[in-house]
Design a protein around this motif. Structure first.
Motif, PDB file in Angstrom:
ATOM      1  N   ASN A 447       0.802  -1.230   0.000  1.00 55.68           N
ATOM      2  CA  ASN A 447       0.000   0.000   0.000  1.00 55.68           C
ATOM      3  C   ASN A 447       0.833   1.278   0.000  1.00 55.68           C
ATOM      4  O   ASN A 447       0.292   2.354   0.239  1.00 55.68           O
ATOM      5  N   LYS A 448       2.139   1.144  -0.244  1.00 53.77           N
ATOM      6  CA  LYS A 448       2.983   2.348  -0.239  1.00 53.77           C
ATOM      7  C   LYS A 448       2.438   3.374  -1.234  1.00 53.77           C
ATOM      8  O   LYS A 448       2.481   4.585  -0.991  1.00 53.77           O
ATOM      9  N   ILE A 449       1.886   2.883  -2.316  1.00 52.79           N
ATOM     10  CA  ILE A 449       1.365   3.764  -3.369  1.00 52.79           C
ATOM     11  C   ILE A 449       0.258   4.687  -2.809  1.00 52.79           C
ATOM     12  O   ILE A 449       0.159   5.852  -3.182  1.00 52.79           O
ATOM     13  N   VAL A 450      -0.535   4.165  -1.880  1.00 58.44           N
ATOM     14  CA  VAL A 450      -1.607   4.989  -1.287  1.00 58.44           C
ATOM     15  C   VAL A 450      -0.998   5.997  -0.299  1.00 58.44           C
ATOM     16  O   VAL A 450      -1.414   7.157  -0.248  1.00 58.44           O
ATOM     17  N   ARG A 490      -5.888  12.460 -11.579  1.00 57.89           N
ATOM     18  CA  ARG A 490      -6.855  11.908 -12.543  1.00 57.89           C
ATOM     19  C   ARG A 490      -6.444  10.515 -13.005  1.00 57.89           C
ATOM     20  O   ARG A 490      -7.274   9.641 -13.195  1.00 57.89           O
ATOM     21  N   ASN A 491      -5.118  10.328 -13.140  1.00 59.96           N
ATOM     22  CA  ASN A 491      -4.658   9.044 -13.670  1.00 59.96           C
ATOM     23  C   ASN A 491      -4.247   8.053 -12.575  1.00 59.96           C
ATOM     24  O   ASN A 491      -3.720   6.983 -12.874  1.00 59.96           O
ATOM     25  N   HIS A 492      -4.428   8.463 -11.359  1.00 55.58           N
ATOM     26  CA  HIS A 492      -3.952   7.593 -10.275  1.00 55.58           C
ATOM     27  C   HIS A 492      -4.939   6.452 -10.023  1.00 55.58           C
ATOM     28  O   HIS A 492      -6.145   6.661  -9.944  1.00 55.58           O
ATOM     29  N   ILE A 514     -12.710  10.092  -4.005  1.00 58.29           N
ATOM     30  CA  ILE A 514     -12.623   8.741  -3.419  1.00 58.29           C
ATOM     31  C   ILE A 514     -11.163   8.329  -3.334  1.00 58.29           C
ATOM     32  O   ILE A 514     -10.399   8.506  -4.283  1.00 58.29           O
ATOM     33  N   LEU A 515     -10.782   7.794  -2.184  1.00 59.34           N
ATOM     34  CA  LEU A 515      -9.457   7.171  -2.097  1.00 59.34           C
ATOM     35  C   LEU A 515      -9.661   5.673  -1.967  1.00 59.34           C
ATOM     36  O   LEU A 515     -10.478   5.219  -1.159  1.00 59.34           O
ATOM     37  N   LYS A 516      -8.895   4.938  -2.798  1.00 62.19           N
ATOM     38  CA  LYS A 516      -9.020   3.474  -2.707  1.00 62.19           C
ATOM     39  C   LYS A 516      -7.969   2.990  -1.725  1.00 62.19           C
ATOM     40  O   LYS A 516      -6.828   2.732  -2.100  1.00 62.19           O
ATOM     41  N   HIS A 517      -8.365   2.935  -0.468  1.00 62.25           N
ATOM     42  CA  HIS A 517      -7.446   2.532   0.592  1.00 62.25           C
ATOM     43  C   HIS A 517      -7.240   1.022   0.571  1.00 62.25           C
ATOM     44  O   HIS A 517      -8.048   0.288   0.006  1.00 62.25           O
TER      45      HIS A 517
END
Ligand code: ATP
Ligand code: MG
Length: 751
Positions: A447-450, A490-492, A514-517
């Motif tokens: 999840n480092k990307i988040v 936008r592209n994340h 929205i965050l996709k945790h």
């Protein structure tokens, strides 16, 4: 210790108390195993050294009795059924044996049982450590800190009737005899918006209801306390009572905590004054006055506030209806507030007083728990003391409307998941790689990307939020427009914008993202993000605090702080929180970690309900499947050749007492002497890896036996040396006697 080698490990296998022993490793099988155990009131389960705890929402008979504590004392983790006491014992033992700092990271969503687990852990350590007067007093204070902090920092939410609305990292310091010598507490952002605005069916912080119902009538009159129904800050949500919670009884616990930490009577009285003042601030009403001004319409309320805060009435009305605006260096212009702004200011005042009071309570606890204030016999300081840290931080949460607070809470939970990944999944696999051990890598979601999406400069959301906060024309909407228009977002993969339909139209338009945790998708409504991040506490409110004659207000609103405002912009809440989280990660990184992963069994907060979907969702996002896989293919134990040999060399004749060859050859000699086959262990570059716990139990048992034999041998040698020595002394004495008597005889002859 009372080792029962092998036996416990095997019995553990038969009822799958360790998920590593599952025949088929799938999420469904994990679910089945947890459910089966839950139904048999076995709420604890292992994945290797990681403890899973499924909230039973009921007291299970004998689960935390004093005799249960005894059952776990001196036992290794695999020797008895999984339990938070076993993890506590293991943590405490490692501190004592290795004198390495330990930490216990308790994670899980809101209502999953983190705070309960942390309390059980502390109770175990308190029950199994020394009991001299000084130590007992330290332990009492540590335990008393829980009800105290819960009264001021916990509240009923729809998820949990006793939800922690702040994060807490408590470090317990141990002296050279390994007894608790003191402690320190770090607190993380309190959800102070709850003071003035509570969602439906939720409550404000417990303490408000405790004093409204529990204080004796005389004191209620003294502090103008009335029925909770009459206070606006307590009635807006339509919920005043919590099932099975007796506010009057809880107040007794709170008072007990206050006394246990040595709060003075005047401090307790001033705390009640401040709590009441916050409630009365919420009662202030305004009416418009020509020229966009406002006035207070219920001046009797201002009277009460001025008495409670020990400030003049004029100071209260001024602070609520006007504000100084900085118009250049050292130059401020007085402006008047309209009704809307005055109401906003009123709520800001209530929030700043309450949150500073909470911080004061934590500081007061820290003074009382500080090492220098203890009377224990073996003095240590923070550097020489070893410590156990217990992290109980607000759980991951998803509400209907999620705001800045949820954004921060979920951010720290992402970071904790990172620690878990780094320390268990990644480091375990990295170690196999660096040691050259054969290994099929296990895939897991990192999840480092988040975390980066939230905090990493130059693009993190926190950075955009801070930038917008310094712009004179920055608003929640301009912040939102930036997020939507920047291609990075936008592209994340983990960022999305909800459908237009979901965002509402016209007056109901609520811009959100929205965050996709790692734990699920959360829709954040940006309204209030900028204000909450800036945490505006303008000079007039600070001036009012500084004017107060209450003694505890001196440290809550230090004199002169307001005049220093404006010279330097204070860090935003988001940035300060990010820094605090960074420091927490460093602190955790320097300790030997232990994990308790709490799982919520149902959303109704009721006993005997196990909701498959809810639990399965947690199994997924907690990454339990990957955890089992890594652990299963992995090894139960690993140690450097040198340390392994040092501990077990007495088990083999040729390595004891001195081994001349290389460490690795010595290790192989010991293992062969123990009849371990290759496959039971692997040799890396610097470490030996042992597959099954049972091998370790055997090694430990033989070592114990050997030590026993050696002790007997030493005792025999010592006793025979003692006997010889005694004999020699006797002989010498008898010679002396003989000599002296001869001398006397000679004398007597001469006489
Ligand atoms: N081991 C347990 N045995 C019995 N009941 C429990 C246990 N753990 C939790 N509970 C029940 O569940 C409730 C919620 O637990 P707790 O407050 O520890 O959750 P939490 O994970 O700290 O949640 P939050 O993140 O909201 O603070 C407790 O008040 C208690 O009623
Ligand atoms: Mg909690």
């Amino acid at each position: 210790c009372h080792l029962v080698p092998g036996a416990m490990a095997y019995s553990a296998r038969s009822n799958i108390s360790d998920l590593v022993l599952l025949e088929k490793i799938t999420e469904d099988e994990i679910l089945k195993a947890l459910k089966q155990r839950f139904k048999a009131d076995q709420i604890y389960t292992y994945i290797g050294p990681v403890l899973l705890s499924v909230n039973p929402f009921k007291m299970i008979n004998g689960m935390y009795s004093p005799s249960k504590i005894k059952d776990y004392q001196g036992k290794y983790i695999y020797e008895a059924a999984p339990h938070v006491y076993a993890l506590a014992e293991d943590t405490y033992r490692q501190l004592k044996v290795d004198r390495v700092d330990q930490c216990v990271i308790i994670s899980g969503e809101s209502g999953s049982g983190k705070t309960e687990a942390s309390k059980k852990l502390m109770q175990y350590i308190a029950a199994t450590s020394g009991s001299s007067q000084g130590i007992q007093s330290v332990k009492n204070k540590i335990l008393a800190s829980n009800p105290l902090l819960e009264a001021f920092g916990n509240a009923k939410t729809v998820r949990n009737n006793n939800s922690s609305r702040f994060g807490k990292y408590m470090q317990i310091y141990f002296d050279l005899r390994n007894d608790p010598a003191g402690a320190s507490i770090i607190n993380y952002i309190l959800e102070k918006s709850r003071v003035v605005c509570t969602a439906k069916d939720e409550r404000n912080f417990h303490i408000f209801y405790q004093i409204c119902t529990g204080l004796p009538m005389k004191e209620k009159q003294k502090y103008f306390i009335q029925d909770p129904k009459k206070f606006k800050y307590l009635t807006r949500s339509g919920c005043l009572k919590v099932d099975h919670m007796d506010d009057t009884r809880e107040l007794k616990e709170t008072l007990h905590g206050m006394h246990a930490i040595g709060m003075h009577q005047h401090e307790v009285e001033e705390v009640w004054s401040l709590i009441s003042a916050v409630l009365w601030i919420g009662q202030v009403e305004f009416a418009p006055v020509t020229g966009d001004k406002s006035k207070v319409t219920n001046l009797d309320v201002v009277d009460k506030i001025s008495t409670l805060l020990k400030v003049s009435k004029q100071a209260v009305t001024n602070a609520l209806t006007s504000r100084h605006i900085q118009a250049g260096p050292g130059k401020a212009v007085l402006t008047y507030l309209d009704v809307e702004k005055a109401e906003y200011t009123r709520d800001a005042l209530a929030k700043v007083i309450y949150s500073r009071l909470f911080d004061w309570i934590v500081r007061r606890l820290n003074v009382s728990l500080d090492l220098s204030h203890q009377t224990g016999s073996s003095k240590v300081d923070k550097k020489t003391a070893s410590k156990i840290g217990v992290l109980d931080i607000f759980g991951f949460e998803i509400f209907k409307i999620n705001s800045f607070e949820q954004f921060c809470i979920n951010f720290v939970n992402e970071k904790l998941q990172q620690v878990f990944i780094e320390k268990t999944l990644k480091s375990e696999q990295d170690e196999y790689k660096s040691e050259g051990i054969k290994w099929v890598p296990v895939k897991y979601f990192n999840n480092k990307i988040v975390c980066d999406l939230i905090e990493k400069k130059p693009n993190g959301i926190l950075k955009y939020l801070d930038d917008e906060c310094v712009l004179p024309k920055g608003t929640d909407k301009t912040f939102y427009d930036k997020l939507v228009n920047v291609s990075f977002f936008r592209n994340h993969k983990h960022f999305a914008i909800p459908d237009v339909k979901e965002q509402g139209r016209g007056k109901n338009y609520k811009p959100s993202f929205i965050l996709k945790h790692y734990a699920g998708d959360v829709k954040y409504c940006v309204a209030g993000f900028l204000d909450k991040n800036k945490d505006l506490t303008w000079k007039d409110l600070l001036d009012l605090g500084e004017e107060s004659k209450l003694r505890i207000m001196d440290s809550m609103f230090p004199r002169g702080a307001s005049s220093g405002m404006g010279s330097k912009r204070p860090p935003t809440i988001g940035t300060a929180f990010k820094k605090q989280v960074g420091q927490l990660m460093t602190a955790l990184g320097s300790c030997q970690p232990h994990y308790i992963r709490c799982i919520k069994s149902n959303n109704q907060k009721r006993a005997a309900i196990f909701e498959d979907d809810l639990v399965l969702h947690q199994i997924k996002y907690l990454g339990l499947l990957e955890n089992v896989r890594v652990r299963r293919a992995g090894f139960a134990f690993r140690e450097t050749f040198t340390r392994f040999l040092k501990r077990y060399k007495m088990l083999e004749k040729s390595t004891w007492p001195q081994w001349e060859g290389s460490d690795v050859d010595g290790v192989v000699k010991v293992l062969k002497a123990m009849k371990s086959k290759h496959g039971d262990y692997e040799l890396g570059k610097t470490k030996v890896f042992i597959k099954h716990p049972v091998t370790i139990f055997q090694l430990e048992e033989y070592r114990e036996r050997k030590i026993h034999e050696l002790v007997i041998k030493i005792q025999t040698v010592y006793r025979s040396w003692l006997a010889r020595k005694h004999l020699l002394e006797l002989r010498e004495n008898s010679l002396g006697l003989f000599g002296r008597s001869k001398l006397r005889r000679t004398c007597s002859i001469r006489r």
